[in-house]
Motif scaffolding. Structure first.
Motif, short mmCIF file in Angstrom:
data_model
loop_
_atom_site.label_atom_id
_atom_site.label_comp_id
_atom_site.label_asym_id
_atom_site.label_seq_id
_atom_site.Cartn_x
_atom_site.Cartn_y
_atom_site.Cartn_z
N UNK A 1 29.57 54.22 16.70
CA UNK A 1 29.11 55.02 17.83
C UNK A 1 28.33 56.22 17.32
N UNK A 2 27.27 56.54 18.03
CA UNK A 2 26.49 57.73 17.73
C UNK A 2 27.02 58.87 18.59
N UNK A 3 26.71 60.10 18.22
CA UNK A 3 27.10 61.24 19.03
C UNK A 3 26.58 61.05 20.46
N UNK A 4 27.44 61.29 21.43
CA UNK A 4 27.16 61.15 22.87
C UNK A 4 27.19 59.71 23.39
N UNK A 5 27.45 58.72 22.52
CA UNK A 5 27.67 57.36 23.01
C UNK A 5 28.96 57.33 23.83
N UNK A 6 29.04 56.38 24.74
CA UNK A 6 30.21 56.27 25.61
C UNK A 6 30.94 54.96 25.40
N UNK A 7 32.21 54.95 25.81
CA UNK A 7 33.04 53.74 25.79
C UNK A 7 33.90 53.74 27.05
N UNK A 8 33.93 52.60 27.73
CA UNK A 8 34.74 52.44 28.94
C UNK A 8 35.19 50.99 29.03
N UNK A 9 36.14 50.71 29.91
CA UNK A 9 36.68 49.37 30.10
C UNK A 9 36.23 48.85 31.46
N UNK A 10 35.73 47.62 31.46
CA UNK A 10 35.18 47.01 32.66
C UNK A 10 35.89 45.68 32.94
N UNK A 11 36.17 45.42 34.22
CA UNK A 11 36.75 44.15 34.66
C UNK A 11 35.66 43.29 35.28
N UNK A 12 35.68 42.00 34.98
CA UNK A 12 34.74 41.06 35.58
C UNK A 12 35.47 39.79 35.97
N UNK A 13 35.00 39.20 37.06
CA UNK A 13 35.55 37.93 37.54
C UNK A 13 34.43 37.17 38.22
N UNK A 14 34.35 35.87 37.96
CA UNK A 14 33.36 35.03 38.60
C UNK A 14 34.05 34.13 39.62
#
Length: 143
Positions: free
Chosen positions: A111-124
């Motif tokens: 990760x670079x400075x100011x990069x973000x990380x989050x968790x995402x849910x997906x369903x088809x």
């Protein structure tokens, strides 16, 4: 003893205290409680890297009421540099909707400075009936 502590080393552990019900695809997992957040780099369910480096990131979730009629279901760890989606589930193999299921993700992310990380849910396909029961997200700067 050779033990070293680094009190300013970025690190966080957050969890979903209130749960989320009937989530639909492309839902960001909400983390509303912190155990710790050294550096105050976690807010609005997103970690923001304070410096460029390698970050160990982990995610654990228990979901309730999966829909067996969905084509597939997955959680993703989404960073600014790439998306990690190691586990995908075809719930159609079940005879009925599973009451409980869990996912885990662990990755050493650049990760670079100011990069973000989050968790995402997906369903088809299927119904928007999945509930997040318990979820934890943690990370720390490794190097």
């Amino acid at each position: 003893s050779g033990a070293v502590t680094m009190p300013n080393q970025p690190a966080f552990l957050v969890y979903n205290n209130t749960g989320q019900t009937d989530i639909s695809t492309n839902t960001t997992v909400a983390f509303d409680s912190e155990v710790f957040d050294r550096g105050s780099d976690f807010a609005s369910s997103t970690f923001v890297a304070p410096v460029t480096g390698l970050y160990q990131l982990q995610f654990i979730v228990r979901v309730d009421d999966l829909d067996k009629d969905a084509n597939w279901t997955r959680f993703q760890l989404v960073t600014s540099n790439r998306t990690y989606e190691p586990n995908i589930l075809d719930p159609g193999v079940f005879a009925s909707d599973p009451d409980y299921w869990n996912w885990t993700i662990a990755v050493l992310a650049d990760m670079d400075a100011s990069d973000t990380a989050a968790i995402n849910f997906q369903q088809d396909g299927g119904a928007a009936q999945v509930d997040i029961g318990t979820a934890f997200f943690s990370g720390y700067l490794v190097a």
